[in-house]
Design an enzyme around this catalytic site. Structure first.
Site, PDB file in Angstrom:
ATOM      1  N   LYS A 201      17.431  36.786 -22.673  1.00 28.04           N
ATOM      2  CA  LYS A 201      17.580  38.345 -22.992  1.00 28.04           C
ATOM      3  C   LYS A 201      19.189  38.703 -23.563  1.00 28.04           C
ATOM      4  O   LYS A 201      19.998  38.838 -22.935  1.00 28.04           O
ATOM      5  CB  LYS A 201      17.490  39.143 -21.472  1.00 28.04           C
ATOM      6  CG  LYS A 201      17.688  40.764 -21.848  1.00 28.04           C
ATOM      7  CD  LYS A 201      18.354  41.507 -20.809  1.00 28.04           C
ATOM      8  CE  LYS A 201      18.301  42.449 -21.530  1.00 28.04           C
ATOM      9  NZ  LYS A 201      19.141  42.830 -22.625  1.00 28.04           N
ATOM     10  N   GLU A 274      30.180  33.956 -15.820  1.00 26.81           N
ATOM     11  CA  GLU A 274      31.742  33.952 -16.938  1.00 26.81           C
ATOM     12  C   GLU A 274      31.450  35.712 -17.252  1.00 26.81           C
ATOM     13  O   GLU A 274      30.560  36.724 -17.909  1.00 26.81           O
ATOM     14  CB  GLU A 274      31.263  33.666 -18.313  1.00 26.81           C
ATOM     15  CG  GLU A 274      33.019  33.616 -18.598  1.00 26.81           C
ATOM     16  CD  GLU A 274      32.986  33.440 -20.026  1.00 26.81           C
ATOM     17  OE1 GLU A 274      33.168  33.951 -20.760  1.00 26.81           O
ATOM     18  OE2 GLU A 274      33.077  32.203 -20.491  1.00 26.81           O
ATOM     19  N   CYS A 308      35.780  38.133 -23.885  1.00 25.60           N
ATOM     20  CA  CYS A 308      36.504  38.239 -22.646  1.00 25.60           C
ATOM     21  C   CYS A 308      37.499  37.131 -22.486  1.00 25.60           C
ATOM     22  O   CYS A 308      38.630  36.893 -21.498  1.00 25.60           O
ATOM     23  CB  CYS A 308      35.537  36.631 -21.923  1.00 25.60           C
ATOM     24  SG  CYS A 308      34.033  37.839 -22.037  1.00 25.60           S
ATOM     25  N   GLU A 406      40.426  45.482 -17.810  1.00 29.88           N
ATOM     26  CA  GLU A 406      40.182  45.759 -19.344  1.00 29.88           C
ATOM     27  C   GLU A 406      39.750  46.308 -20.498  1.00 29.88           C
ATOM     28  O   GLU A 406      38.860  47.318 -20.168  1.00 29.88           O
ATOM     29  CB  GLU A 406      38.395  44.340 -18.801  1.00 29.88           C
ATOM     30  CG  GLU A 406      38.933  43.869 -19.986  1.00 29.88           C
ATOM     31  CD  GLU A 406      36.935  42.335 -19.795  1.00 29.88           C
ATOM     32  OE1 GLU A 406      37.630  41.586 -20.356  1.00 29.88           O
ATOM     33  OE2 GLU A 406      36.273  42.926 -18.916  1.00 29.88           O
TER      34      GLU A 406
END
Length: 537
Positions: A201, A274, A308, A406
């Site tokens: 997906k 992750e 990331c 973040e």
């Protein structure tokens, strides 16, 4: 801040390819291309893909229902039972052919990655590099990683032990939008060569890239049904993927990662995650400041900071802070923003309105609470609807959202430190632990400091690419940055189940040759002491 604009298309033949640097979205994403790529998607509804460069629709694509997801897994399971019986070297050959096709036809996917993510072409090429390296590595090393391994048995000479590796079955992969080639097919390659099928997906807004990669893998020899793609809203389709999978691979936010892990735990299946990061870059007092400034710009602003492992916290020794910032800010202000399907721009667009609002909110909150903007700090709608200048903040404090949360955009905060102990303490003072960067001329000092940082990867005199590109070594996060690793042996063995086959010969694991229980216990006690004395492992 400068910008580059795509020149207008020339020529009158609508079937002729546009020259380099002059292609438009309509030149790349044609109805014929969309019809071809979507043949591999299971979906009974329709949804749309847009480009961040203009906000306009690129294509209509299928949208999957829960029933469509179940059907995709059913087809994948049927294909997987055949695929796992294919010798591993033949499976690996598919990856090596894919490697060559990808490099030969990279211009096609570079256009798609740019159009779907808004990133600069050089940053799109980082994805091509990463996938090619992974394909080569697992194409060459998979047989060694997966081959049966002999181990010492319980009784030397009498117990023969072999470790086998079996594919898990059908891997459910949920891939993000920010690296639609590398974090989709790049993570699927070791799963395939290990003998699994994959139901993926991808994010709908970047699904054309994933579908293109699937088409190329099928051309390289992968059975088409072994690679299924489903599309749709994450809260609808994502849980269905987890519900049917034998193992789940997820890359995305920490919040969603927790939900994926809970769904996998309820079914007692494995999962690799992750997740987010608030990655630090440390400039020590002996660093080469010119190289550190150039490296920091790459580390902070590649893919507009939507990576990331990119850097969002910049720690600089107080003795070199002014000199470093002079260099860093000059390079940051000189970055060129642009939306052309060609090399030349240094930074592209944010992925959409949601990312733009998140970046603006962090910067506005920081400024309102006393932070100073050293560079950037403004949107650039004159270039495109979601462009934002690379931004450097000073004076950031713990009450500001940008300090700990973040941002996932082109924003970095600067902090000064007095000594290595302080730098390590402050770098580690975050729930995240994905990536870090250290700049120093003293290799021994750098390695010692790196070992104290609680991050899955540390780069010395580079931002992120050296560790990520070293695919024989594991890559992943500590703490809230995830579970498991990609790359190296861990990156392929996680897609397998270990099986131990122990063959006992001559004597049983129990009393024999007329021994009673007490005699057997005494015999085994002496044997265990002897095995320790002779250093058996």
């Amino acid at each position: 801040m400068t910008d580059t604009q795509a020149p207008q298309k020339t020529g009158t033949n609508p079937l002729a390819p546009a020259p380099e640097g002059a292609r438009t979205a309509a030149d790349v994403v044609t109805p014929q291309l969309v019809a071809h790529l979507t043949k591999g998607v299971t979906g009974s509804g329709r949804t749309a893909v847009h480009t961040p460069f203009t906000g306009e629709k690129l294509a209509d694509v299928p949208e999957s229902t829960p029933e469509d997801v179940a059907a995709a897994f059913e087809r994948a399971r049927a294909a997987q039972t055949v695929w796992e019986r294919t010798p591993v070297r033949q499976r690996a050959a598919v990856l090596l052919r894919f490697h060559d096709l990808l490099l030969d036809r990279q211009a096609e996917v570079l256009d798609l990655v740019q159009l779907e993510t808004g990133k600069a072409r050089l940053h799109a090429h980082e994805e091509v590099q990463a996938v090619a390296v992974a394909a080569r590595h697992y194409g060459r090393r998979a047989a060694a990683y997966l081959r049966p391994k002999r181990h010492a048995g319980a009784v030397p000479g009498l117990t023969k032990v072999t470790e086998l590796r079996h594919p898990r079955g059908v891997v459910g992969q949920i891939a993000p939008w920010n690296y639609p080639l590398e974090l989709s097919v790049g993570d699927a390659l070791p799963a395939f060569v290990a003998g699994n099928a994959v139901v993926m997906k991808p994010d709908t807004e970047t699904c054309l890239t994933a579908m293109w990669a699937r088409d190329l893998l099928v051309e390289a020899g992968l059975p088409a049904d072994a690679f299924q793609i489903v599309l749709g809203d994450g809260p609808v389709v994502g849980p269905e993927v987890v519900r049917h999978a034998d193992y789940v691979s997820f890359t995305g936010s920490t919040r969603t990662g927790r939900e994926v892990a809970q769904g996998a735990a309820a079914r007692l299946i494995g999962v690799s995650l992750e997740l987010g990061g608030k990655n630090p870059l440390l400039v020590l007092d002996d660093a080469d400041l010119d190289k550190a400034a150039a490296g920091a710009v790459r580390a902070c602003f590649s893919s507009a900071g939507q990576l990331c492992i990119s850097v969002e916290r910049l720690f600089v020794h107080e003795s070199v802070a002014d000199a470093f910032l002079e260099r860093f800010l000059a390079r940051t202000r000189a970055l060129r923003l642009g939306a052309a399907l060609a090399y030349g721009a240094d930074m592209g667009s944010l992925a959409g309105e949601r990312q733009l609002k998140a970046v603006e909110a962090h910067v506005e909150d920081a400024v309102a609470k006393g932070a100073k903007v050293l560079a950037g700090g403004v949107a650039r709608p004159d270039i495109g609807p979601y462009f934002y200048e690379p931004t450097v903040l000073d004076g950031v404090g713990p009450t500001m959202a940008v300090c700990a949360e973040e941002t996932f955009g082109p924003v970095v905060s600067v902090y000064r430190f007095a000594n290595d102990d302080e730098a390590v303490e402050r770098a580690n003072a975050t729930p995240y632990g994905l990536n870090a960067s250290v700049w120093t001329r003293d290799a021994r000092r750098g390695h010692a400091l790196a070992a104290r940082l609680r991050t899955g990867t540390v780069n010395l005199n580079e931002g992120y690419a050296s560790a990520y590109g070293s695919v024989q070594s594991p890559m992943g996060g500590m703490k809230d940055s995830g579970l498991g690793r990609r790359h190296g042996s861990e990156g392929i063995l996680k897609y397998t189940e270990a099986q131990t086959v122990a063959h006992q010969r001559l004597l049983p694991m129990g009393p024999a040759l007329g021994m009673d229980d007490a005699g057997y216990a005494a015999f085994m006690t002496r044997s265990l002491k002897l095995m320790k004395a002779f250093r058996f492992r």
